[in-house]
Design a protein around this motif. Structure first.
Motif, PDB file in Angstrom:
ATOM      1  N   ILE A  29     -28.202  34.938   8.060  1.00 36.55           N
ATOM      2  CA  ILE A  29     -27.423  35.275   9.257  1.00 36.55           C
ATOM      3  C   ILE A  29     -26.402  34.176   9.559  1.00 36.55           C
ATOM      4  CG2 ILE A  29     -27.556  35.653  11.744  1.00 36.55           C
ATOM      5  CD1 ILE A  29     -30.347  36.882  11.255  1.00 36.55           C
ATOM      6  N   ALA A  30     -26.860  32.919   9.549  1.00 34.73           N
ATOM      7  CA  ALA A  30     -25.978  31.814   9.912  1.00 34.73           C
ATOM      8  C   ALA A  30     -24.807  31.690   8.929  1.00 34.73           C
ATOM      9  CB  ALA A  30     -26.771  30.508   9.960  1.00 34.73           C
ATOM     10  N   THR A  31     -25.095  31.829   7.651  1.00 30.12           N
ATOM     11  CA  THR A  31     -24.031  31.684   6.651  1.00 30.12           C
ATOM     12  C   THR A  31     -23.082  32.869   6.683  1.00 30.12           C
ATOM     13  OG1 THR A  31     -25.562  30.450   5.245  1.00 30.12           O
ATOM     14  CG2 THR A  31     -23.564  31.270   4.220  1.00 30.12           C
ATOM     15  N   ALA A  32     -23.621  34.073   6.793  1.00 25.07           N
ATOM     16  CA  ALA A  32     -22.758  35.264   6.824  1.00 25.07           C
ATOM     17  C   ALA A  32     -21.816  35.227   8.014  1.00 25.07           C
ATOM     18  CB  ALA A  32     -23.612  36.520   6.845  1.00 25.07           C
ATOM     19  N   VAL A  33     -22.336  34.862   9.178  1.00 31.55           N
ATOM     20  CA  VAL A  33     -21.494  34.795  10.374  1.00 31.55           C
ATOM     21  C   VAL A  33     -20.491  33.646  10.253  1.00 31.55           C
ATOM     22  CG1 VAL A  33     -21.488  34.356  12.855  1.00 31.55           C
ATOM     23  CG2 VAL A  33     -23.208  35.866  11.862  1.00 31.55           C
ATOM     24  N   GLY A  34     -20.953  32.484   9.804  1.00 31.71           N
ATOM     25  CA  GLY A  34     -20.091  31.314   9.739  1.00 31.71           C
ATOM     26  C   GLY A  34     -18.946  31.465   8.756  1.00 31.71           C
ATOM     27  N   THR A  35     -19.235  31.846   7.539  1.00 33.44           N
ATOM     28  CA  THR A  35     -18.180  31.935   6.521  1.00 33.44           C
ATOM     29  C   THR A  35     -17.237  33.102   6.782  1.00 33.44           C
ATOM     30  OG1 THR A  35     -19.689  33.203   5.080  1.00 33.44           O
ATOM     31  CG2 THR A  35     -19.561  30.812   4.750  1.00 33.44           C
ATOM     32  N   SER A  36     -17.747  34.222   7.271  1.00 36.64           N
ATOM     33  CA  SER A  36     -16.876  35.379   7.508  1.00 36.64           C
ATOM     34  C   SER A  36     -15.950  35.156   8.700  1.00 36.64           C
ATOM     35  CB  SER A  36     -17.704  36.643   7.726  1.00 36.64           C
ATOM     36  OG  SER A  36     -18.558  36.497   8.848  1.00 36.64           O
ATOM     37  N   LEU A  37     -16.356  34.326   9.665  1.00 34.38           N
ATOM     38  CA  LEU A  37     -15.499  34.043  10.817  1.00 34.38           C
ATOM     39  C   LEU A  37     -14.610  32.821  10.599  1.00 34.38           C
ATOM     40  CD1 LEU A  37     -17.803  34.871  13.871  1.00 34.38           C
ATOM     41  CD2 LEU A  37     -16.036  36.265  12.810  1.00 34.38           C
ATOM     42  N   GLY A  38     -14.643  32.258   9.392  1.00 37.61           N
ATOM     43  CA  GLY A  38     -13.626  31.279   9.032  1.00 37.61           C
ATOM     44  C   GLY A  38     -14.013  29.823   9.126  1.00 37.61           C
ATOM     45  N   ILE A  39     -15.298  29.494   9.283  1.00 39.62           N
ATOM     46  CA  ILE A  39     -15.695  28.090   9.266  1.00 39.62           C
ATOM     47  C   ILE A  39     -15.261  27.491   7.920  1.00 39.62           C
ATOM     48  CG2 ILE A  39     -17.687  26.543   9.083  1.00 39.62           C
ATOM     49  CD1 ILE A  39     -17.145  27.217  11.905  1.00 39.62           C
ATOM     50  N   PRO A  40     -14.589  26.334   7.910  1.00 44.28           N
ATOM     51  CA  PRO A  40     -14.011  25.806   6.665  1.00 44.28           C
ATOM     52  C   PRO A  40     -15.040  25.209   5.711  1.00 44.28           C
ATOM     53  CG  PRO A  40     -13.631  24.273   8.468  1.00 44.28           C
ATOM     54  CD  PRO A  40     -14.250  25.504   9.086  1.00 44.28           C
ATOM     55  N   GLY A  41     -15.869  26.058   5.169  1.00 45.39           N
ATOM     56  CA  GLY A  41     -16.854  25.648   4.168  1.00 45.39           C
ATOM     57  C   GLY A  41     -16.975  26.712   3.103  1.00 45.39           C
ATOM     58  N   GLY A  42     -17.834  26.473   2.120  1.00 48.32           N
ATOM     59  CA  GLY A  42     -17.952  27.384   0.995  1.00 48.32           C
ATOM     60  C   GLY A  42     -19.240  28.184   1.006  1.00 48.32           C
ATOM     61  N   VAL A  43     -19.314  29.140   0.096  1.00 47.53           N
ATOM     62  CA  VAL A  43     -20.509  29.991  -0.030  1.00 47.53           C
ATOM     63  C   VAL A  43     -21.289  29.692  -1.309  1.00 47.53           C
ATOM     64  CG1 VAL A  43     -19.504  31.864   1.314  1.00 47.53           C
ATOM     65  CG2 VAL A  43     -19.203  31.830  -1.163  1.00 47.53           C
ATOM     66  N   ILE A  44     -20.782  28.796  -2.158  1.00 41.45           N
ATOM     67  CA  ILE A  44     -21.503  28.519  -3.405  1.00 41.45           C
ATOM     68  C   ILE A  44     -22.831  27.838  -3.102  1.00 41.45           C
ATOM     69  CG2 ILE A  44     -21.420  27.320  -5.609  1.00 41.45           C
ATOM     70  CD1 ILE A  44     -18.392  27.538  -5.534  1.00 41.45           C
ATOM     71  N   LEU A  53     -25.256  43.158   0.605  1.00 41.92           N
ATOM     72  CA  LEU A  53     -25.277  43.200   2.074  1.00 41.92           C
ATOM     73  C   LEU A  53     -24.452  42.051   2.648  1.00 41.92           C
ATOM     74  CD1 LEU A  53     -26.339  44.407   4.712  1.00 41.92           C
ATOM     75  CD2 LEU A  53     -28.387  42.974   4.450  1.00 41.92           C
ATOM     76  N   PHE A  54     -24.596  40.866   2.058  1.00 45.46           N
ATOM     77  CA  PHE A  54     -23.829  39.710   2.503  1.00 45.46           C
ATOM     78  C   PHE A  54     -22.331  39.984   2.363  1.00 45.46           C
ATOM     79  CE2 PHE A  54     -21.873  35.591   2.336  1.00 45.46           C
ATOM     80  CZ  PHE A  54     -22.675  34.741   3.100  1.00 45.46           C
ATOM     81  N   ILE A  55     -21.930  40.544   1.233  1.00 51.69           N
ATOM     82  CA  ILE A  55     -20.512  40.827   0.991  1.00 51.69           C
ATOM     83  C   ILE A  55     -19.995  41.878   1.978  1.00 51.69           C
ATOM     84  CG2 ILE A  55     -18.899  41.817  -0.676  1.00 51.69           C
ATOM     85  CD1 ILE A  55     -20.625  40.537  -2.890  1.00 51.69           C
ATOM     86  N   ARG A  56     -20.796  42.873   2.277  1.00 50.28           N
ATOM     87  CA  ARG A  56     -20.345  43.918   3.204  1.00 50.28           C
ATOM     88  C   ARG A  56     -20.209  43.373   4.624  1.00 50.28           C
ATOM     89  NH1 ARG A  56     -22.444  49.918   1.524  1.00 50.28           N
ATOM     90  NH2 ARG A  56     -21.774  49.811  -0.660  1.00 50.28           N
ATOM     91  N   ILE A  57     -21.128  42.496   5.022  1.00 55.74           N
ATOM     92  CA  ILE A  57     -20.988  41.848   6.333  1.00 55.74           C
ATOM     93  C   ILE A  57     -19.706  41.027   6.363  1.00 55.74           C
ATOM     94  CG2 ILE A  57     -21.981  40.094   7.849  1.00 55.74           C
ATOM     95  CD1 ILE A  57     -24.746  41.063   6.957  1.00 55.74           C
ATOM     96  N   HIS A  58     -19.446  40.338   5.292  1.00 58.56           N
ATOM     97  CA  HIS A  58     -18.216  39.555   5.174  1.00 58.56           C
ATOM     98  C   HIS A  58     -16.998  40.450   5.316  1.00 58.56           C
ATOM     99  CE1 HIS A  58     -16.621  35.609   3.759  1.00 58.56           C
ATOM    100  NE2 HIS A  58     -17.842  35.221   4.087  1.00 58.56           N
ATOM    101  N   ARG A  59     -17.006  41.551   4.597  1.00 61.54           N
ATOM    102  CA  ARG A  59     -15.876  42.480   4.625  1.00 61.54           C
ATOM    103  C   ARG A  59     -15.660  43.040   6.024  1.00 61.54           C
ATOM    104  NH1 ARG A  59     -16.401  46.736   0.027  1.00 61.54           N
ATOM    105  NH2 ARG A  59     -18.027  47.533   1.416  1.00 61.54           N
ATOM    106  N   LEU A  60     -16.731  43.203   6.782  1.00 58.45           N
ATOM    107  CA  LEU A  60     -16.644  43.745   8.131  1.00 58.45           C
ATOM    108  C   LEU A  60     -16.107  42.723   9.133  1.00 58.45           C
ATOM    109  CD1 LEU A  60     -17.340  46.146  10.045  1.00 58.45           C
ATOM    110  CD2 LEU A  60     -19.602  45.097  10.329  1.00 58.45           C
ATOM    111  N   LEU A  61     -16.522  41.460   8.985  1.00 57.41           N
ATOM    112  CA  LEU A  61     -16.191  40.437   9.981  1.00 57.41           C
ATOM    113  C   LEU A  61     -14.933  39.643   9.656  1.00 57.41           C
ATOM    114  CD1 LEU A  61     -19.736  38.975  10.844  1.00 57.41           C
ATOM    115  CD2 LEU A  61     -18.412  40.693  12.085  1.00 57.41           C
ATOM    116  N   VAL A  62     -14.518  39.596   8.402  1.00 62.87           N
ATOM    117  CA  VAL A  62     -13.370  38.769   8.014  1.00 62.87           C
ATOM    118  C   VAL A  62     -12.100  39.106   8.801  1.00 62.87           C
ATOM    119  CG1 VAL A  62     -11.690  38.520   6.137  1.00 62.87           C
ATOM    120  CG2 VAL A  62     -14.070  37.949   5.752  1.00 62.87           C
ATOM    121  N   PRO A  63     -11.795  40.376   9.101  1.00 67.56           N
ATOM    122  CA  PRO A  63     -10.579  40.641   9.897  1.00 67.56           C
ATOM    123  C   PRO A  63     -10.568  39.949  11.255  1.00 67.56           C
ATOM    124  CG  PRO A  63     -11.324  42.654   8.838  1.00 67.56           C
ATOM    125  CD  PRO A  63     -12.402  41.638   8.612  1.00 67.56           C
ATOM    126  N   GLN A  64     -11.741  39.543  11.757  1.00 65.21           N
ATOM    127  CA  GLN A  64     -11.791  38.832  13.033  1.00 65.21           C
ATOM    128  C   GLN A  64     -11.182  37.438  12.941  1.00 65.21           C
ATOM    129  OE1 GLN A  64     -12.730  40.559  15.719  1.00 65.21           O
ATOM    130  NE2 GLN A  64     -13.060  42.258  14.284  1.00 65.21           N
TER     131      GLN A  64
END
Length: 606
Positions: A333-348, A266-277
């Motif tokens: 929610i916070a991590t999925a939104v933050g990382t997919s919209l380009g906040i310069p941090g990691g997901v590890i 689910l996290f990956i799919r949210i990422h895939r949806l929001l990353v083009p933004q």
């Protein structure tokens, strides 16, 4: 260089690269696939550089928090208005920082590293690394829900690329040093050298070989030593060596792994949806991230920053099930939104956080259902970390070894392996998601995993396989000059055409055959027509007109890999390449070798 000495081709070739000196010889050696000894020296240098940069980044991202936090990473101590305001202020600072840069200079993180490795031969721009250093620290200080390992990977890879660029090493070595920098950065971030090695090979380099492993291992050791000098030898988390009490708990672990696999997908799919933004204005999307994180942090402050204090509490079993459920929802929610919209941090880091909390929930529920003779919720948290990291990153072995090194608890191996298999199976095969990095590359319309053929060709520099048996000649030469050329025993003749866009290639055998016919004609006409013989000898030989096959050439820098050579052949339409030293001057001074299409084909087919 062309062969001007007149020695046989075999002797000239066997003397290379021994005839070179100093750094020039080192560069030529490193273009080969098995240049282990010099590569180890470069790996050690890269590991030290990456370790120092990673330590510097960690200090920059941690030291300012001492000004407003009584206990490091304890954002829970802040009043509610600062829990909201800090992420918003940080987002505005980041957006303003990004607006000053062109879009190509805004790319940071692990995805950027993979893109530069697979599509740009490991050449990492320094401007992006500087942005990652300061923007990543700003994101962590302001409490954005991201990890520090993603920026560390970028900085480590940039360190390897910088070393290769400064020493002007061939591109195949630059790729190897990039992997060394990644391993050193992961090792320096968590003091986990083995996990750093496996992460570099499993996620970044995508290969396992002895020649590939040894430099990466040495770089990881150097990175780990650097962080131990700066921060000491204590493990990242102080947790007891708890273990599984009964095999009856395996069904509970199995169910926990199923849930983790679903949430990872689910996290990956949210990422895939929001990353083009990410193509939109950085100020607007970062502000949205700051508002989302700040609003959630008013009620759930545990999500702010890396959250390693909360993670350790989950491994110690000190957080209740209800609280863990709330924390997981908010952090997700916070991590999925933050990382997919380009906040310069990691997901590890967030993946470990989410896995620990989910495991803690499973452990708490198991204690309620099966009684007190079950393992502590902290044990479930440990194996949950491994499962979430493996499913999210598509890096099962790196996740398993990371947890082993983080906890110093071998009891996590058996249940951790089972949970990793289940979580990855659910995420990748049942729910059809690849690792988050590959999915992000695809969402950004960038090529991801290279084919095995591309991987193989990228490991070797053209300088190690090019044919050096050639001479350079003008279009028209006298018969005597042609004879002297053939006496040097070349394989090829580069026809220098200053007025044309590129030279042409002629087989020396074709010229030799032509000269043999000329010699026979001389014998036939020598006695009967001396005047005609003299005229024939005076007439120049036009290398573009004599019978034989000629190939149009294109130029390629000697630092290139065989993959770049293949791509150059395809894009230029040339029949062959001449390898250039990369500086101006005449063709004779620039050309150093010949690459033919069949040489590339023979390399990966043998």
């Amino acid at each position: 260089m062309s062969q001007r000495s007149g020695k046989p081709a075999q002797k000239a070739q066997s003397g290379w690269p021994q005839q070179e000196r100093g750094l020039e010889r080192l560069r030529l050696l490193l273009s080969g696939q098995d240049a282990l000894a010099p590569l180890l020296a470069m790996a050690l240098l890269t590991g030290i550089c990456a370790g120092v940069v990673t330590v510097g980044f960690r200090l920059l991202s941690e030291w300012p928090t001492h000004l407003f936090l009584a206990i490091p990473e304890r954002y829970e101590s802040l009043p509610p208005h600062w829990r909201f305001g800090l992420p918003v202020i940080g987002a505005l600072l980041l957006g303003s920082m990004y607006l000053l840069l062109t879009p190509s200079r805004r790319n940071v993180g692990v995805v950027h590293v993979l893109d530069r490795l697979h599509n740009h031969q490991g050449q990492m721009p320094l401007q992006n690394a500087f942005l990652q250093f300061f923007a990543g620290a700003t994101a962590l200080i302001s409490g954005q829900s991201v990890g520090r390992e993603g920026p560390a990977v970028h900085l480590g890879a940039a360190s390897g690329s910088w070393v290769a660029r400064k020493l002007r090493l061939p591109n195949n070595s630059a790729r190897s040093l990039l992997g060394c920098g990644v391993a050193a950065a992961i090792a320096a971030s968590f003091n986990t050298p083995l996990a750093g090695v496996i992460f570099a090979m499993e996620v970044v380099m995508l290969e396992y070989s002895v020649v590939g492993f040894l430099p990466v291992i040495l770089a990881a050791v150097a990175g780990s030593v650097t962080t131990q000098i700066a921060f000491g030898r204590q493990p990242a988390f102080n947790v007891p060596a708890i273990q599984l009490h009964s095999l009856a708990e395996l069904p509970a672990l199995f169910l926990c792994a199923l849930v983790i696999g679903v949430l990872a997908a689910l996290f990956i799919r949210i990422h895939r949806l929001l990353v083009p933004q990410q193509r939109r204005s950085p100020l607007l999307r970062f502000l949205l991230v700051g508002l989302t994180t700040g609003t959630l942090a008013i009620w759930v402050p545990e999500i702010l920053g890396t959250g390693y204090d909360t993670l350790e509490m989950a491994m110690l079993g000190e957080i209740g099930v209800t609280a863990l459920m709330v924390i997981v929802a908010a952090k997700f929610i916070a991590t999925a939104v933050g990382t997919s919209l380009g906040i310069p941090g990691g997901v590890i880091g967030p993946s470990l956080f989410l896995g620990a909390c989910l495991g803690g929930i499973a452990g708490g529920l198991t204690n309620l259902w099966l009684g007190e003779y079950t393992a502590s919720p902290g044990f479930y948290a440990m194996v949950g970390m491994a499962a979430m990291m493996a499913a999210l990153l598509n890096a099962p072995l790196a996740a398993l070894l990371a947890i082993l090194e983080l906890t110093y608890n071998p009891n996590v191996l058996f249940p951790g392996m089972m949970m990793i298999v289940v979580a990855c199976l659910v995420s990748r095969y049942f729910l059809a998601t690849e690792g988050i990095y590959q999915e992000t590359l695809r969402a950004l319309d960038k090529s991801g995993t290279p084919s095995w053929r591309q991987q193989m060709l990228s490991r070797v520099g053209v300088a190690s396989v090019m044919d050096r048996r050639f001479v350079v000649a003008p279009q028209k030469i006298s018969v005597d000059e042609a004879v002297r050329l053939i006496e040097r025993h070349p394989q090829w003749i580069l026809i220098d055409l200053p007025k044309e866009p590129a030279p042409q290639l002629l087989r020396a055998a074709d010229l030799a055959t032509f000269l043999l016919r000329v010699k026979e004609m001389r014998q036939e006409t020598k006695d009967t027509d001396r005047e005609r013989t003299a005229e024939a000898e005076a007439e120049p030989v036009d290398l573009l007109k004599l019978p034989g096959d000629r190939e149009q050439l294109a130029e390629l820098n000697w630092r290139a890999t065989l993959l770049e050579a293949q791509q150059k052949l395809e894009s230029s339409g040339a029949g062959a390449l001449f390898i250039s030293r990369g500086h101006g001057g005449t063709l004779d001074s620039r050309a150093t070798g010949i690459i033919l299409p069949q040489q590339i084909d023979n390399f990966y087919r043998k």
